[in-house]
Design a protein around this motif. Structure first.
Motif, PDB file in Angstrom:
ATOM      1  N   ILE A  43       0.833  -1.209   0.000  1.00 23.19           N
ATOM      2  CA  ILE A  43       0.000   0.000   0.000  1.00 23.19           C
ATOM      3  C   ILE A  43       0.867   1.258   0.000  1.00 23.19           C
ATOM      4  O   ILE A  43       0.525   2.265  -0.605  1.00 23.19           O
ATOM      5  N   GLN A  44       2.009   1.214   0.676  1.00 23.01           N
ATOM      6  CA  GLN A  44       2.864   2.387   0.820  1.00 23.01           C
ATOM      7  C   GLN A  44       3.503   2.849  -0.484  1.00 23.01           C
ATOM      8  O   GLN A  44       4.015   3.954  -0.558  1.00 23.01           O
ATOM      9  N   LYS A  45       3.496   2.046  -1.514  1.00 22.58           N
ATOM     10  CA  LYS A  45       4.148   2.412  -2.766  1.00 22.58           C
ATOM     11  C   LYS A  45       3.536   3.652  -3.420  1.00 22.58           C
ATOM     12  O   LYS A  45       4.208   4.355  -4.150  1.00 22.58           O
ATOM     13  N   ASP A  46       2.271   3.915  -3.160  1.00 21.53           N
ATOM     14  CA  ASP A  46       1.571   5.004  -3.840  1.00 21.53           C
ATOM     15  C   ASP A  46       1.496   6.306  -3.046  1.00 21.53           C
ATOM     16  O   ASP A  46       0.896   7.270  -3.500  1.00 21.53           O
ATOM     17  N   ARG A  47       2.083   6.346  -1.870  1.00 20.66           N
ATOM     18  CA  ARG A  47       1.996   7.580  -1.082  1.00 20.66           C
ATOM     19  C   ARG A  47       3.172   7.688  -0.125  1.00 20.66           C
ATOM     20  O   ARG A  47       3.877   6.729   0.133  1.00 20.66           O
ATOM     21  N   GLU A  48       3.344   8.883   0.410  1.00 23.49           N
ATOM     22  CA  GLU A  48       4.423   9.130   1.359  1.00 23.49           C
ATOM     23  C   GLU A  48       4.015   8.636   2.753  1.00 23.49           C
ATOM     24  O   GLU A  48       2.874   8.826   3.182  1.00 23.49           O
ATOM     25  N   GLU A  49       4.959   8.017   3.444  1.00 23.83           N
ATOM     26  CA  GLU A  49       4.660   7.497   4.772  1.00 23.83           C
ATOM     27  C   GLU A  49       4.568   8.625   5.804  1.00 23.83           C
ATOM     28  O   GLU A  49       5.312   9.589   5.741  1.00 23.83           O
ATOM     29  N   THR A  50       3.671   8.449   6.751  1.00 24.76           N
ATOM     30  CA  THR A  50       3.508   9.406   7.842  1.00 24.76           C
ATOM     31  C   THR A  50       4.117   8.825   9.122  1.00 24.76           C
ATOM     32  O   THR A  50       4.506   7.657   9.162  1.00 24.76           O
ATOM     33  N   ARG A  51       4.154   9.646  10.144  1.00 23.43           N
ATOM     34  CA  ARG A  51       4.635   9.158  11.443  1.00 23.43           C
ATOM     35  C   ARG A  51       3.746   8.018  11.940  1.00 23.43           C
ATOM     36  O   ARG A  51       4.243   7.027  12.486  1.00 23.43           O
TER      37      ARG A  51
END
Length: 60
Positions: free
Chosen positions: A21-29
């Motif tokens: 899932i993380q491939k399409d967006r920037e990771e948050t805290r």
């Protein structure tokens, strides 16, 4: 409060889904905290399985 038992295999699959899932967006805290908790749960499950095997062997 509910008690939910997750197997080591369940945790591995959840971790895989998380990374896909993380491939399409920037990771948050919050994302980092979540994956850290999943990793900790996986480690605990792995250690619990090892302890159970050790306990069974000692009883034989």
């Amino acid at each position: 409060m509910y008690h939910i038992e997750l197997t080591l295999e369940n945790l591995k699959v959840i971790k895989l889904w998380y990374h896909l899932i993380q491939k399409d967006r920037e990771e948050t805290r919050a994302d980092h905290e979540t994956i850290t908790k999943i990793k900790a749960m996986a480690i605990a499950a792995k250690e619990r399985n090892a302890d159970l095997r050790l306990f069974r062997r000692s009883r034989e």
